[in-house]
Structure formats: C-alpha cells, structure tokens
Design an enzyme around this catalytic site. Structure first.
Site, PDB file in Angstrom:
ATOM      1  N   ASN A   1       0.831  -1.189   0.000  1.00 39.51           N
ATOM      2  CA  ASN A   1       0.000   0.000   0.000  1.00 39.51           C
ATOM      3  C   ASN A   1       0.866   1.239   0.000  1.00 39.51           C
ATOM      4  OD1 ASN A   1      -0.298   1.865   2.543  1.00 39.51           O
ATOM      5  ND2 ASN A   1       0.079  -0.178   3.355  1.00 39.51           N
TER       6      ASN A   1
ATOM      7  N   CYS B   1       6.303   4.773   9.038  1.00 43.75           N
ATOM      8  CA  CYS B   1       5.529   4.730   7.800  1.00 43.75           C
ATOM      9  C   CYS B   1       6.457   4.877   6.607  1.00 43.75           C
ATOM     10  CB  CYS B   1       4.468   5.827   7.748  1.00 43.75           C
ATOM     11  SG  CYS B   1       3.563   5.789   6.183  1.00 43.75           S
TER      12      CYS B   1
HETATM   13  C1  FMN Z   1      -3.669  -0.087   3.751  1.00 44.16           C
HETATM   14  C2  FMN Z   1      -2.786   0.012   4.958  1.00 44.16           C
HETATM   15  C3  FMN Z   1      -2.640   1.226   5.608  1.00 44.16           C
HETATM   16  C4  FMN Z   1      -1.836   1.337   6.741  1.00 44.16           C
HETATM   17  N1  FMN Z   1      -1.737   2.527   7.396  1.00 44.16           N
HETATM   18  C5  FMN Z   1      -1.026   2.600   8.566  1.00 44.16           C
HETATM   19  C6  FMN Z   1      -1.002   3.795   9.354  1.00 44.16           C
HETATM   20  O1  FMN Z   1      -1.651   4.766   9.030  1.00 44.16           O
HETATM   21  N2  FMN Z   1      -0.238   3.812  10.478  1.00 44.16           N
HETATM   22  C7  FMN Z   1       0.475   2.719  10.883  1.00 44.16           C
HETATM   23  O2  FMN Z   1       1.153   2.767  11.890  1.00 44.16           O
HETATM   24  N3  FMN Z   1       0.470   1.566  10.171  1.00 44.16           N
HETATM   25  C8  FMN Z   1      -0.268   1.482   9.032  1.00 44.16           C
HETATM   26  N4  FMN Z   1      -0.306   0.301   8.326  1.00 44.16           N
HETATM   27  C9  FMN Z   1       0.476  -0.841   8.815  1.00 44.16           C
HETATM   28  C10 FMN Z   1      -0.375  -1.814   9.619  1.00 44.16           C
HETATM   29  O3  FMN Z   1      -0.891  -1.184  10.755  1.00 44.16           O
HETATM   30  C11 FMN Z   1       0.477  -3.027  10.031  1.00 44.16           C
HETATM   31  O4  FMN Z   1       1.592  -2.576  10.774  1.00 44.16           O
HETATM   32  C12 FMN Z   1       0.993  -3.799   8.839  1.00 44.16           C
HETATM   33  O5  FMN Z   1       0.017  -3.829   7.818  1.00 44.16           O
HETATM   34  C13 FMN Z   1       1.399  -5.234   9.185  1.00 44.16           C
HETATM   35  O6  FMN Z   1       0.332  -5.981   9.677  1.00 44.16           O
HETATM   36  P1  FMN Z   1      -0.601  -6.938   8.754  1.00 44.16           P
HETATM   37  O7  FMN Z   1       0.330  -7.806   7.949  1.00 44.16           O
HETATM   38  O8  FMN Z   1      -1.456  -7.684   9.697  1.00 44.16           O
HETATM   39  O9  FMN Z   1      -1.381  -6.024   7.851  1.00 44.16           O
HETATM   40  C14 FMN Z   1      -1.129   0.198   7.204  1.00 44.16           C
HETATM   41  C15 FMN Z   1      -1.281  -1.023   6.542  1.00 44.16           C
HETATM   42  C16 FMN Z   1      -2.101  -1.140   5.434  1.00 44.16           C
HETATM   43  C17 FMN Z   1      -2.225  -2.476   4.751  1.00 44.16           C
END
Ligand code: FMN
Ligand code: FAD
Ligand code: FAD
Ligand code: FMN
Ligand code: FES
Ligand code: FES
Lengths: 304, 253, 304, 253
Positions: free
Chosen positions: C69, C130
């Site tokens: 993303n 980020c």
């Molecule tokens: C579409 C999207 C937007 C995200 N936006 C943020 C955000 O605004 N702040 C943040 O700390 N992490 C953000 N993340 C990271 C997630 O919180 C998480 O750390 C990461 O996706 C790994 O976990 P997962 O594999 O379960 O998705 C985002 C992830 C995705 C997929």
C-alpha cells in the site's frame, strides 16, 4: 531472432537465467529434468574453506508463499570440491559460478585464492549474506565497513569475475552496494534470504533447529524488486536479481527494475524445469513486444 | 533411475477410512522402473500450500503404467488431495530416493507404524519371490486404526499390537512376541520413535535392518539439503537422495 | 473460565486483539460486521497534525500472500479528528488508540500534546515507521538517534500510555527497540510494513503511483515473528505483535514469541469478522491446553 | 444499508461468451436491500489470489433472495470464478457502495463500456417506472463483443457503436449520433477513458451525469483508503464507500 546473451561486465552468459546457490546443487542433480547446458549459469552450493556439517535437522519450514531454511552452508570444503566435484562440472557448457562463504577474512581470501585457479569457473559469487550460521558472512554483509573489508581483500587475490551477493537484512542496501562497487566488485547479486522465524503452535516450539532461518520464495519478491530497483539506480556495475521469481512475468519485472541477469532459487523446488520454461518465456515476451535483444528491457521501467 | 516430473491423472480414489485414502495415478508414455521404498513429490494446488508433498509409493504396476499412494489426511495439503476426484490430474515428481534393497533371505520382518505401512505393501510383493517367510508387524492405538492388513494375505504372516488390546497383543510393536523369533532382516518405516526403537533393537541383536525415514523435505531430489539425517560419522546425508532407506547401523540414533 | 484481559504496562485491554492502524478505519466502519465493543482495542487511522490528502491513486498492489500500500497517511488532521471523529469514538467500550505520525519533531509534539487531552483515548501508537511518505516518520524510525529523539520529546508532553511502533526496515531492530525503551516508551508495537515494490510487466510501469510501498499480509509473518522474538528477548516493556496474522494459529505464534497483545491488519480485508473469530479461537486454544490465563503462553516458546 | 459477509451458493452459472459469464447467488435468511450501482466483494479461494475481487451487481431479485454478477474472465481470480459450478459456495461481502440515484426524469441515457454494462441492467429495471424514455448506448471493437443488449428489450432503446462498423454506428460511444439528443441525465460505467470522455461531454453540455468508477480495491468498505478518486477540491474520496457512483461534476477529470 532475439538475442538473450548477456555480457555481465566481462562475464558472458548465454542467457540471463542462473540457478541460485543452495537450490542448484552442483547442477548435475538437474540432469534428469533439464538440459543444464541450456542455462545461462549455475551458482553452485555455498562453499567454504573447510568442511561444514551444517545445522541440525529440522532445517526447513513452509511459510505463506515461501519457506525458511537453516541449512547452514553444509559442504565438504573447497579442496573436496576441487578434487571430486569440479571435474564433473567441466563437462557442462554453461557458466559455472562458485558461491563462496567464510567466517573470517582469511578464510574468504584462502578460498578465493584456490578458486582463482579453477579454469572452468570464471566467477565467484561472494556470499556475505548467509543468515544461517554465525560465521556465515552476514556479520560482514550488514555493514559497509564489513563489506568493504571482505571485498577489498578478496579482490587482491581473485582476478576473475567477482560478484558480491548482498543481504536484504539492512537499513540501506544502497550504501552497502556502493561499498562493494567501490572496492572492485564486478557485479552484485541480490537478494539473499530475509531473516525470519516459524513456530509450531501445537508443540510450542520453533520449527527450525536454529530458531531463525532465511526466508525465500514469492513472499519476498516485492522486497527483492524494490532493492534491485534502488541499487540499480545507484551503481554502475551490473546487477543479478533474485528473490521469489516463479515464472516469466516475475523475471521480466526484475529486468525492468534493472537486473541484467536473474537467479531462480526456491521456484526450482516447486518445478525443477522452471528455469528452462523461463528462458523460453523471456524469448516469447521479447518477440511479442518486438524487441531484438534482452538488453532493451533492462532497467527500462517507465516511471513518468 | 531417471526422475521425471509429469502430470498424472487419478485413475482411482479409494477411501480406506475417514482420514486414509489411496490414490492411483496413471502415466502415459515411458514408465520408469519403481523400487519399493521410493517415493514421489506431489504438487498440491491449494491456497495455503507452497511446497510439494512427499508420499511413499504404496504399490506399482508397470504393465498398467500406474502406481498408488496411501495417504493420511493430516493437514492442508493431504486434505486437499483427499478432495480430488478421479480424472483430476496431479503434477508429480518421481520416482525419488533409493528404495529398499531386495536380497534373498530366509525369514524377514516388515514393521510399519501409521502410514509407514504404505511402502511395505509394494516391498512385500517384490520380496515374495526372494524370501521364504515374510512377517508383517503393525501396531496402532486400537483395532480401528489398523489399516489394510488384509492386503497382505498370501504375502506375509500378519502380527498386530494395539495399545488397548482391542486386536492382537497389547502394547507397542517393539514389545510384540514375534520379535523373539530369529529374523535375517528387518525392514521398517514409520514415525521416528518407532523406527528408532526398532533400529536399536536390531543393532543390539545384530540383525540387518533397513529403516525408511520421513524427514521434512523441500526439493526431494538432493539440492536443498533440508531433509538431512545424521550418520554415525556425524555427516549429514540427504534422506531424499541418499535415502529415504538407510541401513540402521549407518545412522546416529 | 479463561482470562483474556491483558495489562499492557498499565493499559488494560479486555482481550489482546487490536485492529491495526490503517486497516481499522475509526472502528465504526466495522459496525456492520462485528460488535466492536468485543475487541481488545482499535488503533485508528494514522493521524497527523495537519490535513494530508495522501498519495495519488493507484495506492495498492496485490502480491503473493500480501499486498503493497501507498496510502501516504491520508487524514484530515488532529483538529478535524477531535471535532468530528472523537465524539463518535466515545460511544464505544473498547480501548481506542490514536496512531500518531509526523514529519518533524515539532509536529509529533504538537500532535501528542493535543492527544493528551482526549479522555477516551488512553494511548497513542507513535508511528515512526511509515514507509510511504517522505515525512512519514520512517526517517526517524530507522536510526537509534532518530527514535530516541522523537520518543524523548513526545514523552515530555504525553502522559498516558506511549506505544512506539517500529519499522522492520532496519539492520538491527533490537537496538532501535532498546532506544525507544530507554526514552520512556511504555510498550512497543511491531512490525510496520516492509518496503517493497510491484511492477506491471505488460505496461512496464510500477503498479503504485509512488513506485515503492509498504508490504503487509501473511508474506511478512516470518519476518514479523522473528522481530517480535528478538525484541521480546531484549526489552522489559510489553510488545504488541503484528504482521500477517490471519487466524488463531498465527496469533498464538506471536504470543509464544513474546507478544502480550496482537494487531490484525490486512486480514480484515479478507474477512472483516476475523478479529472476533481470533478472540474466540484464542479462548478455545487456551481451554484445549488447560490454561486459565493468556499470560501463561506469552513468551513461552520452548527452545530447549 | 447494512453490509454483510455471507457464504452464498451459486444457483446459476450462465455462459455469455468465451470470456463472459453470469453467476447467480442465493442468500438464505435476511436479504438486504440492493441499489443499482452497488457492488459485492468476492473471496476467490485460489493459490494465486489474495485479496477479494469486486463486481457490480448486475441484477437482483428480493423475492428470490438472489442477485447476479456479470463477470469477464481477465485474470487469475475471474478465471477461477469462471470454473466454479452450480452448488459451489462463495464468500461474499455485500452490498457495498452508494449506488446510482433514481430520480424521475423524462429522457435518460445509460452508457456502458466493456463489463461496465453490468450495473446498467439492474439500473434500467429500477428506472423503468420513473423515467419516460430510457436509452442504452454501448460500444465495442466489433459486433461479437457487444453483450446482452437483447436483455434490454422493453426496457430501453439500444444504440450501438463498433470500431469496425460490424454493428451499429462506426467509432466509439462518444461519437454516436444519439448524443446529439437532449437528455435529462446520463448514467455511465466503464473503463476510465470512456467515462472520462462522457463526463467531460456531459459537463460541457451541462447534463447531469453519474459515473461509476472501477478503481482497484483492497477492503471494499472504506477502511484502507486504497481505492480513492480525486475530487474537484483535491480531496481523495473512497470509491468503495463514498462511491463507486459519483456526480461527474464533483470529480477532478
Ligand atoms: C492499507 C494500509 C494502511 C496502513 N496505514 C497505517 C497507518 O496509518 N499507520 C500505521 O502505523 N500503520 C499502518 N499500516 C500498517 C499496519 O498497521 C500493520 O503494521 C501492517 O500492515 C502489518 O500488519 P498486517 O500484515 O497484519 O497487515 C497500514 C497497513 C495497510 C495495509
Ligand atoms: C519420504 C516420505 C514419505 C512419506 N510417505 C507418506 C505416505 O506414504 N503417506 C502419508 O500419508 N504421508 C507420508 N509422508 C508424510 C507426508 O509427506 C506429510 O504427512 C504431508 O506432507 C503433510 O502435508 P499437509 O499439507 O497435509 O500437512 P501440513 O498442513 O503441512 O502439516 C500438518 C502437520 O504435519 C506435520 N508434517 C508435515 N510434513 C511432515 C513430514 N514430512 N513429516 C512429519 N511431519 C510432517 C506438520 O509439521 C504439521 O504438524 C511421507 C513423508 C516423507 C518425507
Ligand atoms: C466497483 C467495481 C466494480 C466492478 N464490476 C465488475 C463487473 O461487474 N464485472 C467484471 O467482470 N469486472 C468488474 N470489475 C473489475 C474486476 O474487479 C476485475 O476485473 C477483477 O478484480 C480482476 O481480477 P483477476 O484476478 O481476474 O485479475 P488479475 O489477475 O488480478 O489482474 C488481471 C489484470 O486486470 C487488472 N485489474 C485487476 N483489478 C482491476 C480493477 N479493479 N480495475 C482495473 N483493472 C484491474 C490487473 O492490473 C491486471 O492487469 C469491477 C471492479 C470494481 C472496482
Ligand atoms: C535451501 C536454500 C539454501 C540456500 N543456500 C544458499 C547458499 O549456500 N549461498 C547463497 O548465497 N545463497 C543461498 N540461498 C539463497 C538463494 O540463493 C537466494 O538468494 C534466495 O533463496 C532468494 O531467492 P528465491 O526466492 O528465488 O529462492 C539458499 C536458499 C535456499 C532456499
Ligand atoms: S529435500 Fe532437498 S535435499 Fe532432500
Ligand atoms: S477499497 Fe478500502 S477504502 Fe475503498
């Protein structure tokens, strides 16, 4: 006709598809499945100065679209290689590359000195990035100083093509790549495996005997592509890209990102004929888009 | 022994019980020679499966150009295979591994635990002409977990142990009274604790013993070095290429 | 009865399952699918001091068992949040966590000062990781000095629970974790996304408008587990683990590796009810193995 | 408009041509109200598919508790859906998005490109009682790419363009002579270049125009912010929650 041959800063490959170290064996294990002579090259199993038994079993864990390995550079050492394996390799008409690992600078140097004498092996792939043994070189590979030192010393004794294989387990792969280039690397290969871990929730134990291991396969492709792209925009020596390449489309993505050649690793386990299928697929892609030379797509990602 | 990778169609799918089934696969064209103890590596095209899955060859028929696998549905891959239908095709790498040795002998014992019985059927068939007196020993938790012993009628004398004494002698295969007999050779396949106990028993009694291992594999053809077993001389050997069958006395138990 | 409540260094969660920032919206988007009040917590969309439009479309690429993303912290700024969104969040009986991002230390401080006044928000998750905006904090998050500086300054103005979210795009996550702990972080959450890239071989263009983006989903689970394990062995504050958790088994693996709570991110897109299913699944697992408290499995990986 | 995630069984699978097909899905229990222009997000359980795949609702029948999707097999996910059988179940998130507005009007034009015709059928049915005179304009490369126009018999007057002149007028929908008529409203769905051309045409002529976008999506319910479109005021709005239907004059073209 389409030209697939690649001049990798002096190292000529008949096509840009190489079997990746640790998944290629010594090439001859593939004789039943493919004509090894059709390959661009084979990077043979990671070799060290002395015999290494490798890590304890279990050494493997399946992960989502990937796998962890903790082989730990099992091999019988360079002398055994020269005496027992090298003679067999001379029968092949493909570019044989020796993947070289060490735990001290002296080991690397001694190993590469011996490799320098092997007529049929025009290149070494200096592995400063094995995450699976304490002395696997990753200690060198994750800092500029470490990489500089190894490459500099090896360069003094190794006079053929020196490909340096980079670790992805770093904050900034570009600075590491530049350090290797500055000390005289002829090309860079990337990426080695990402450090990962798997747990069995039923036994509540790590799956690997070493707890952590190296992640490979399609899961890591986005990271590999990103690093190839970053590095190719920062250095002037050619790049050999790898990490999760499973088919022709994946291969093309690496060429567009800046890789002059690619290596096929984990995909061989799923399909031992995939390397040949990809060579044919690359040719078809080039024809379809009216290219005459693989060179015409290398680094040609359109970003505007 | 040339290995091939081929798309084979399922010609038979036989339910053994709730979680065991036998798939018979047919290959057109050249059909390789298959030795008992060899195995295949099957591609399972399912969302959550990445690597191939290895299975012993349970039976083979060169004339029919077919072989079969006895599979226990234990996880994602095997459950996906269980849901396959006759006519579906599977991408299979085979035959892999060395296989059992087939010497002439007077009296031999085959010991299987769990799906470790899989390779013993084809083994018994191939030993039939070479061995005077073949015995099969199998063990399980209770009678309903004892599989396919009827297939061995006319091939081997069957001995059974169950932990709850619901069939045969009570206990584990390693306590069965038949082990007091004199055997020229033991062939075994099954979970590590069982094969280990048998290997030690055989070593102790100085009986020649061949053990087939079921180590986790990635490639199946000797290049990844993930499937290793440790030898007496502390070398790591591949179970997919140098095995899966080993002489018990060569391994570190 | 099994106790699922977790005391996260003073922050009480009714159970250890939190919706991850950027995949949770503001929680209320899930009202149709689940009872949000059953969750351990919600980490709301990354918030900055000022309004941010985010990156250009396209912002998403599917990858093998994962996705990239490049949203780029689109949000209307903390003031808009306080006025228009915060009032709605007060209606929920779950732990609301504000995910806070900035491009300068001053921004972080100003943002956290305002957050400190929000009664119904007992914690911030300081996003120094980020990868999708130049000013997204990753510049801070990839060096010890950067993390130390941000955490130190924020700590001065923020008096509630300070969770620091770490980037996986580093050579040594342990030293970064220790730096955050040393400056007063109350807990650590990890991992944020891995920097990756996707290419469309037909158009020969990057899939994302920003070329590179953040990789999430099952593909990264082995890396996430490894980092949680490494960090939990090195710090004394609790850890909130995430990265590719799709089901109960994955969740249990993170607890065993040392996470006191977990976050569910990308999995929500596949199944918006998965968080509740995992809460129930954790309870079933604990019962099956005769545990009475989630605490009994945290960090209990057997390695001998 | 309550969204649900449900396992729905395929009650009909109709081939339209080589690469287009219609799936009809049935839901037991509560059946939500569905508006034309809304869409669903389908889980495809296939090795190489990870995220759900969005499709417009092509038709819906509250009494039958069913709705249908018109799908073009373009890649991994859609090809996998094409191979599904009646009786198979699909995990579906629905109904999603805002949908077209249904005002009373004298004369309206519906314009579809490619599978953009999908939502227009249900839209035409819902407009039937509200609009005097409905016209449908569709374009394609050649006659054989023109889909399903016969379904609109009795609902709308159909106009066709083909690039090779094999059916209707030669050229693109944006050149068709029917555009010279006076319409009270234009509804459109299709590939970006087409919807853009139409939006600009409508804005120019000051005709009210609703455009449905097909942006790439991850979640489908407004939390990931991946599917955004840019508004005139340079704000990014979600096409899955605030769209997929937008008033053409609100967007930045
Ligand atoms: C579409 C999207 C937007 C995200 N936006 C943020 C955000 O605004 N702040 C943040 O700390 N992490 C953000 N993340 C990271 C997630 O919180 C998480 O750390 C990461 O996706 C790994 O976990 P997962 O594999 O379960 O998705 C985002 C992830 C995705 C997929
Ligand atoms: C040489 C060889 C021959 C075999 N022969 C047979 C046979 O004839 N019939 C048969 O049913 N099975 C046989 N097996 C075992 C079979 O390969 C595994 O049961 C299968 O791979 C499990 O796949 P899955 O996707 O269903 O399980 P997964 O979902 O991957 O795993 C389920 C559980 O099984 C464990 N597991 C997976 N693979 C193995 C393995 N190789 N050894 C031990 N535990 C494992 C996992 O750790 C996990 O706990 C053999 C294995 C080998 C190496
Ligand atoms: C709101 C909405 C409504 C839609 N309605 C319909 C419909 O009614 N009928 C229908 O057939 N399709 C519809 N689509 C498009 C459909 O979702 C995609 O064709 C589908 O997701 C492709 O999946 P795949 O796995 O087959 O293709 P993939 O193998 O993932 O990709 C194949 C090719 O299609 C491209 N692609 C994938 N998704 C999209 C997308 N969303 N937009 C543009 N290109 C894409 C890829 O970049 C790639 O080049 C709609 C999309 C949206 C967002
Ligand atoms: C089982 C296994 C063993 C490996 N051994 C080596 C090795 O000895 N030397 C080395 O440089 N890389 C080794 N690698 C790394 C691969 O060469 C390659 O860099 C990595 O797997 C990423 O490519 P892939 O995703 O195509 O497999 C090994 C990888 C695997 C899976
Ligand atoms: S499984 Fe790869 S060497 Fe045996
Ligand atoms: S697809 Fe996630 S917000 Fe629209």
């Amino acid at each position: 006709m389409v030209n697939l041959a690649i001049n990798l800063n002096g190292l000529i490959l008949k096509n840009p598809v190489i079997l990746a170290s640790g998944t290629a064996g010594y090439g001859y294990e593939y004789d039943d499945f493919i004509d090894v002579n059709q390959l661009g090259g084979v990077s043979v199993k990671g070799t060290t100065l002395h015999n290494r038994a490798g890590n304890a079993y279990p050494r493997m864990a399946e992960t989502p679209k990937g796998m962890l390995n903790a082989v730990g550079l099992q091999n019988k050492g360079i002398d055994y290689f020269i005496e027992n394996i090298y003679p067999r390799l001379q029968e092949y008409d493909t570019t044989m590359i020796l993947n070289a690992s060490g735990s001290t600078i002296d080991d690397y140097v001694a190993l590469c000195e011996k490799a320098n004498e092997l007529e049929h092996i025009p290149a070494i792939e200096l592995n400063v990035s094995c995450p699976n043994v304490k002395e696997g070189g990753m200690a060198f590979g994750v800092s500029c100083a470490g990489v500089s030192e190894v490459v500099k010393e090896v360069r003094k004794v190794y006079h053929k093509h020196l490909m340096v294989k980079l670790s992805p387990n770093v904050t900034d792969i570009v600075e590491i790549a530049k350090a290797a280039e500055a000390e005289g690397a002829d090309s860079l290969s990337l990426i080695n495996t990402l450090l990962g871990m798997a747990i069995n929730a039923e036994t509540q134990r790590p799956v690997l005997s070493t707890i952590t291991g190296g992640l490979s396969g399609p899961a890591i492709k986005p990271v590999a592509l990103r690093m190839v792209w970053q590095v190719s925009n920062a250095v002037n020596i050619p790049i050999v890209g790898m990490g999760g390449i499973m088919n022709t489309t994946d291969a093309i993505e690496f060429f567009l990102a800046g890789a002059s050649a690619i290596q096929i690793g984990t995909a061989n386990f799923i399909n031992p004929q995939v390397s040949i299928e990809i060579i044919n697929g690359i040719e078809d892609y080039l024809k379809k888009y009216n290219y005459t030379d693989i060179q015409q797509i290398i680094g040609k990602l359109k970003t505007t | 022994m040339t290995k091939t990778v081929a798309k084979l169609s399922i010609s038979e799918h036989k339910r053994v019980n709730d979680d065991h089934f036998i798939l018979t696969l047919k290959k057109d064209g050249v059909f390789p020679e298959i030795k008992p103890g060899q195995f295949v590596n099957v591609l399972v095209e399912d969302t959550d499966v990445f690597l191939r899955r290895p299975f012993s060859i349970h039976d083979a028929d060169t004339k029919q150009q077919s072989f079969s696998l006895l599979i226990k549905a234990v996880g994602k891959g095997t459950k996906s295979l269980q849901s396959k239908k006759v006519g579906d095709t599977l991408d299979v790498l085979f035959p892999l591994g060395n296989g059992y040795s087939l010497q002439e002998n007077n009296k031999v014992l085959l010991v299987g635990g769990g799906f470790g019985i899989a390779p013993l059927y084809y083994l018994a068939k191939q030993l039939k002409d070479k061995v005077e007196d073949i015995h099969l020993l199998v063990g399980a938790r209770s009678a309903k977990h004892i599989l396919l012993t009827e297939k061995f009628d006319g091939l081997a004398t069957v001995h059974i142990t169950t932990e709850d004494e619901s069939l045969g002698e009570k206990g584990y295969v390693t306590n069965h009274s038949i082990l007091e007999d004199d055997f020229d050779k033991i062939y075994t396949c099954g979970p590590h604790p069982m094969t280990k106990a048998l290997a030690l028993y055989a070593l102790n009694r100085e009986i020649s013993c061949e053990v087939s291992l079921e180590n986790m594999m990635a490639c199946g053809y000797g290049v990844c070095l993930c499937c290793v077993a440790e030898t007496k001389t502390h070398e790591n050997v591949t179970t997919c290429l140098q095995g899966p069958v080993f002489n018990a006395k060569e391994l570190q138990w």
